[in-house]
Design an enzyme around this catalytic site. Structure first.
Site, PDB file in Angstrom:
ATOM      1  N   LYS A  19       9.683  -3.864  -7.020  1.00 17.35           N
ATOM      2  CA  LYS A  19       9.029  -4.948  -6.297  1.00 17.35           C
ATOM      3  C   LYS A  19      10.083  -5.686  -5.497  1.00 17.35           C
ATOM      4  O   LYS A  19      11.205  -5.898  -5.947  1.00 17.35           O
ATOM      5  CB  LYS A  19       8.262  -5.883  -7.240  1.00 17.35           C
ATOM      6  N   SER A  20       9.698  -6.055  -4.276  1.00 23.38           N
ATOM      7  CA  SER A  20      10.686  -6.586  -3.345  1.00 23.38           C
ATOM      8  C   SER A  20      10.497  -8.053  -3.036  1.00 23.38           C
ATOM      9  O   SER A  20      11.204  -8.609  -2.226  1.00 23.38           O
ATOM     10  CB  SER A  20      10.635  -5.784  -2.038  1.00 23.38           C
ATOM     11  N   ALA A  21       9.521  -8.696  -3.651  1.00 20.80           N
ATOM     12  CA  ALA A  21       9.304 -10.123  -3.412  1.00 20.80           C
ATOM     13  C   ALA A  21       8.884 -10.788  -4.712  1.00 20.80           C
ATOM     14  O   ALA A  21       8.284 -10.171  -5.588  1.00 20.80           O
ATOM     15  CB  ALA A  21       8.233 -10.334  -2.340  1.00 20.80           C
ATOM     16  N   GLN A  24       5.264 -10.596  -5.859  1.00 22.76           N
ATOM     17  CA  GLN A  24       4.718  -9.324  -6.290  1.00 22.76           C
ATOM     18  C   GLN A  24       4.933  -9.156  -7.789  1.00 22.76           C
ATOM     19  O   GLN A  24       5.723  -9.858  -8.402  1.00 22.76           O
ATOM     20  CB  GLN A  24       5.405  -8.175  -5.540  1.00 22.76           C
TER      21      GLN A  24
END
Length: 226
Positions: A19-21, A24
């Site tokens: 997950k990049s944020a 999320q």
């Protein structure tokens, strides 16, 4: 000295989630991976922290854990990298090792464990085409932005060795002169190192600076990898 014999074992299916944020979560990715019967201890997870590589666990999995015959499963193709080139590089490295790649969702699914090799080759070819298109879009926008910046009086002053190295790596990447990892190694300053995460940050800043006078939406990436 005799080489240590690698212990033989049956092929293993590994899961990978990223997950990049902060907003999320892993819920959907993990649910889909577990539906395949992949246990928790066979699932590697990465999360953007703003420090160091964002693919630390993936690097451990691909460089130290997997063996020929194993498979890596991800929910979507873009979980395996932040750009088409990054995903392509991983795919080629795993193919050379005899490790399979499988994705469960998304517009472009890959499953080298069962699908026709010709279909896989077509998908990889398409990814390479998109990567080249991505580079061309970046190059065109960057060149136009540089001209506008110079006309407006923007000066590209002296930079530190690391800044120069990152800029050299970015320009080489834009012109298709190597993969990100290859270029980071090529441009690494004496006694220093370049990080993949900083490369992406500086690439965005580099292009944004050149496009400062342009009000049109940025379209330098074909795939909006997160």
């Amino acid at each position: 000295m005799a080489k240590k014999k690698v212990e033989e074992r049956e092929p293993i299916t590994w899961g990978y989630a990223r997950k990049s944020a902060h907003h999320q979560d892993f819920k959907i990715q993990l649910e889909e991976l577990k539906k395949l019967g992949i246990p928790d201890n066979h699932i590697y997870k990465d999360q953007s922290s703003g420090k160091g590589t964002e693919r630390e666990q993936l690097d451990i999995l691909t460089k130290k854990i997997v063996r020929p015959g194993d498979a890596i499963v991800a929910y979507k193709l873009d979980r395996l990298g932040r750009s088409t080139v990054q995903v392509l590089t991983l795919f080629n490295e795993m193919h050379e090792m005899g490790v399979h790649i499988k994705t469960l969702s998304g517009a472009m699914k890959i499953d080298t464990t069962s699908q026709d090799p010709a279909l896989t080759n077509l998908q990889v070819t398409m990814m390479a085409l998109f990567a080249e298109m991505e580079r061309q879009f970046i190059l065109e926008r960057t060149n136009a932005g540089r001209v506008r910046a110079m006309k407006s009086g923007t000066k590209f002053g002296p930079k530190s060795k690391h800044d120069q190295a990152y800029e050299g790596a970015i320009e080489d990447f834009i012109n298709g002169k190597g993969t990100i990892l290859e270029l980071l190694e090529k441009w690494k300053p004496d006694g220093g190192s370049l990080s993949e995460q900083t490369f992406y940050r500086k690439k965005r800043a580099y292009i944004a600076k050149l496009q400062a006078k342009d009000k049109k939406p940025t379209d330098y990436e074909v795939f909006p990898f997160q």
